[in-house]
Motif scaffolding. Structure first.
Motif, mmCIF file in Angstrom:
data_model
loop_
_atom_site.group_PDB
_atom_site.id
_atom_site.type_symbol
_atom_site.label_atom_id
_atom_site.label_comp_id
_atom_site.label_asym_id
_atom_site.label_seq_id
_atom_site.Cartn_x
_atom_site.Cartn_y
_atom_site.Cartn_z
ATOM 1 N N ARG A 216 -38.780 -1.355 72.458
ATOM 2 C CA ARG A 216 -37.607 -2.156 72.112
ATOM 3 C C ARG A 216 -38.001 -3.607 71.843
ATOM 4 N N PHE A 217 -38.951 -4.104 72.627
ATOM 5 C CA PHE A 217 -39.396 -5.481 72.422
ATOM 6 C C PHE A 217 -40.046 -5.649 71.052
ATOM 7 N N LEU A 218 -40.957 -4.735 70.712
ATOM 8 C CA LEU A 218 -41.639 -4.848 69.424
ATOM 9 C C LEU A 218 -40.672 -4.648 68.264
ATOM 10 N N ALA A 219 -39.714 -3.704 68.429
ATOM 11 C CA ALA A 219 -38.747 -3.479 67.356
ATOM 12 C C ALA A 219 -37.872 -4.707 67.132
ATOM 13 N N GLU B 122 -47.299 -1.553 60.785
ATOM 14 C CA GLU B 122 -47.550 -0.230 61.360
ATOM 15 C C GLU B 122 -47.116 -0.176 62.822
ATOM 16 N N ILE B 123 -47.439 -1.207 63.582
ATOM 17 C CA ILE B 123 -47.027 -1.231 64.994
ATOM 18 C C ILE B 123 -45.506 -1.240 65.118
ATOM 19 N N LEU B 124 -44.857 -2.018 64.285
ATOM 20 C CA LEU B 124 -43.393 -2.087 64.342
ATOM 21 C C LEU B 124 -42.763 -0.774 63.920
ATOM 22 N N ASP B 125 -43.333 -0.141 62.897
ATOM 23 C CA ASP B 125 -42.797 1.161 62.473
ATOM 24 C C ASP B 125 -42.900 2.183 63.602
ATOM 25 N N LEU B 126 -44.073 2.244 64.229
ATOM 26 C CA LEU B 126 -44.243 3.200 65.332
ATOM 27 C C LEU B 126 -43.336 2.860 66.502
ATOM 28 N N ALA C 74 -66.741 4.128 57.982
ATOM 29 C CA ALA C 74 -65.738 3.479 57.132
ATOM 30 C C ALA C 74 -65.249 2.206 57.808
ATOM 31 N N GLU C 75 -64.424 1.484 57.084
ATOM 32 C CA GLU C 75 -63.895 0.234 57.616
ATOM 33 C C GLU C 75 -62.945 0.519 58.773
ATOM 34 N N GLN C 76 -62.842 -0.449 59.673
ATOM 35 C CA GLN C 76 -62.018 -0.272 60.858
ATOM 36 C C GLN C 76 -60.546 -0.193 60.477
ATOM 37 N N GLY C 77 -59.785 0.614 61.219
ATOM 38 C CA GLY C 77 -58.346 0.730 61.019
ATOM 39 C C GLY C 77 -57.635 0.566 62.343
ATOM 40 N N THR C 78 -56.320 0.734 62.310
ATOM 41 C CA THR C 78 -55.517 0.569 63.528
ATOM 42 C C THR C 78 -55.351 1.867 64.291
ATOM 43 N N GLY C 79 -55.536 3.003 63.627
ATOM 44 C CA GLY C 79 -55.311 4.280 64.296
ATOM 45 C C GLY C 79 -53.846 4.638 64.417
ATOM 46 N N LEU C 80 -52.989 4.018 63.602
ATOM 47 C CA LEU C 80 -51.546 4.291 63.676
ATOM 48 C C LEU C 80 -51.028 5.060 62.471
ATOM 49 N N GLY C 81 -51.855 5.219 61.429
ATOM 50 C CA GLY C 81 -51.363 5.851 60.202
ATOM 51 C C GLY C 81 -50.905 7.282 60.425
ATOM 52 N N LEU C 82 -51.764 8.116 61.026
ATOM 53 C CA LEU C 82 -51.404 9.522 61.221
ATOM 54 C C LEU C 82 -50.259 9.709 62.219
#
Length: 511
Positions: free
Chosen positions: A264-267, A320-324, A447-455
């Motif tokens: 809720r805080f992040l949203a 991505e963080i906000l979407d999740l 590969a280049e670093q990612g956030t790990g939130l896409g999948l």
């Protein structure tokens, strides 16, 4: 930062509570097991419980001994015409009445661990007193009747009394021995004083029956003690499980509350985070493109480009963080409309085409024709396909190839499949990459670093559409990601197939 502190504080509170409660339960379990480790083989705590059961049994079977005594006296008077048997019956009933008074007093008072031994001695003394009455009965004589007949009568009566006493005093250890040892002694003395075969046979039969019943009652007494110990341990284990379950529920509730508060805080921070980033991106782009005039120092222009790229990367991460977080908080609402899955896929391919060409990656398309529209959120589906295509471009090596397929599923839904020939994912790491912030070890190195939130976001969006996400991968062979929409999302069903209608063969579904 404060959220992390409060969450860790909650965990510490839960752990301390759990430790405190588990210590109490452990002490109870240890006390129960210590009760089983006594020299007599029967725990003192169980002795108290079995003594209480004896008191309850004595109250329930209070009429058993009087009925036996009166029947024995009545049969004896009928056979021998000896009035002395009535006097014996009165004596036996009086002694039994005293025993019942003792049992009633023990029932009213509380039998504790401290007075258990005293009450046992009192009840055994009552059994000895009753045993003396049976010894007196065994010494009865009959002048006018035959000795063999009277001895047979006495032996039968004593066997019946012995059986009734053994059954009614099962929970009182050594009760049968104390009750009929005086009878055996009296019969043995009679044999010594008058050694006739009838008296000897009666004494032998009563002694053998007494030994057998002592053995059986001891076995049954131990069995009862074992049942009580098992019941006690089971109760303690059930209590421990209940405490553990309640603490687990409490810990889960706290974790869910903390996770929901975080989401809720992040949203709610969407506007506060994106507004300054948009300003940074806008001004850095203006400076890097020299809209308001050239920058005299070329290093400054390079810095502004770095600022813009870093800001763009940070904005993507925040999005991505906000979407999740919105999905976890239940605030991700779909804006559904009639859209074409193939059209969205082609648009997304065009968006990643430039990056693919930079790595000399070929993108091949294979779609089934005449696919109807689906009822879905176009922006969400575009995010799904774009995430999967971006991952494929990111992890495909130089000169590789990406295959994009779209078509019908076996259940009447639609799917889109994106397959690359990158390093692949070990089978045991697939659950890791499907979790939030999870990344495979080989993918990180290659590969280049990612956030790990896409999948995880792809999974959540498809779940909102009642769809399914399948990830297939083999090490050093590549990865295939399949997004599936259910049949109820398809706005136009397939026409019915008749036997005479010529149907062109359809390509096999990958879903």
């Amino acid at each position: 930062m404060s959220t992390g502190v409060s969450t860790s504080t909650d965990k510490i509170i839960v752990d301390k509570s759990r430790s405190h409660r588990n210590k109490a339960v452990s002490r109870t379990v240890r006390a129960t097991r210590e009760r089983l480790q006594t020299a007599t083989g029967i725990a003192p705590g169980f002795e108290r419980e079995m003594l209480q059961l004896h008191v309850a049994s004595a109250a329930q079977s209070a009429l058993a001994i009087p009925v036996v005594v009166m029947l024995i006296a009545a049969v004896g008077v009928y056979l021998t015409q000896e009035i002395g048997l009535l006097a014996w019956a009165i004596l036996a009933l009086s002694v039994h009445a005293l025993g019942m008074i003792v049992a009633r007093r023990a029932h009213k008072q509380e039998i504790t661990a401290d007075n258990t031994r005293r009450w046992q001695r009192v009840f055994l003394a009552a059994q000895v007193a009753m045993g003396l009455t049976w010894a007196a009965f065994s010494l009865q004589t009959c002048g006018p009747c035959g000795e063999v007949t009277f001895d047979f009568y006495k032996g039968s009566a004593l066997l019946v009394a012995l059986a009734v006493t053994a059954i009614s005093t099962l929970m009182l250890r050594h009760a049968v021995l104390y009750a009929f040892l005086p009878t055996v002694v009296a019969l043995s003395v009679s044999v010594l004083l008058r050694p006739d075969p009838a008296t000897f046979g009666m004494a032998a039969i009563i002694s053998a029956a007494l030994i057998f019943l002592i053995f059986m009652t001891n076995r049954l007494h131990r069995t009862s003690a074992q049942l009580l110990s098992s019941q006690s341990e089971k109760d303690d284990l059930i209590a421990e499980l209940e405490v553990a379950k309640s603490m687990s529920d409490e810990a889960r509730r706290r974790a869910e509350e903390a996770n929901l508060a975080k989401s809720r805080f992040l949203a709610s921070m969407s506007h506060e985070l994106r507004t300054p980033l948009n300003a940074i991106l806008g001004f850095s782009e203006v400076m890097s493109t020299e809209v308001l005039g050239p920058l005299n120092n070329p290093v400054y222009k390079e810095y502004t480009s770095d600022i813009h790229r870093s800001g763009q990367h940070l904005l993507n991460l925040i999005n991505e963080i906000l979407d999740l977080s919105r999905i976890e908080a239940g605030k991700y609402d779909l804006s559904e409309d009639s859209v074409h899955l193939v059209d969205i896929a082609e648009d997304c391919i065009g968006m990643v085409q430039l990056r693919a060409r930079a790595k000399n990656i070929a993108i091949s398309e294979q779609v089934e024709g005449d696919m109807p529209a689906v009822w879905a959120d176009e922006k969400a589906l575009r995010q799904v396909i774009l995430n999967l295509l971006s991952n494929a471009v990111k992890f495909t090596p130089q000169g590789g190839e990406i295959f994009v397929k779209a078509g019908w599923t076996a259940g009447g839904g639609q799917y889109i499949s994106i397959k690359d020939n990158g390093p692949g994912i070990p089978e045991e790491e697939i659950p890791v990459v499907l979790s939030a912030f999870g990344q495979g070890s080989i993918a990180i190195k290659s590969a280049e670093q990612g956030t790990g939130l896409g999948l995880p976001i792809v999974q959540a969006i498809l779940a909102k559409h009642n769809g399914e996400f399948i990830l297939k991968s083999k090490l050093r062979e590549g990865t295939e990601a399949i997004a599936i929409l259910p049949a109820k999302r398809v706005l136009q069903s397939l026409p019915a197939v008749t036997e005479t209608q010529a149907v062109a063969p359809r390509r096999k579904s990958f879903a």
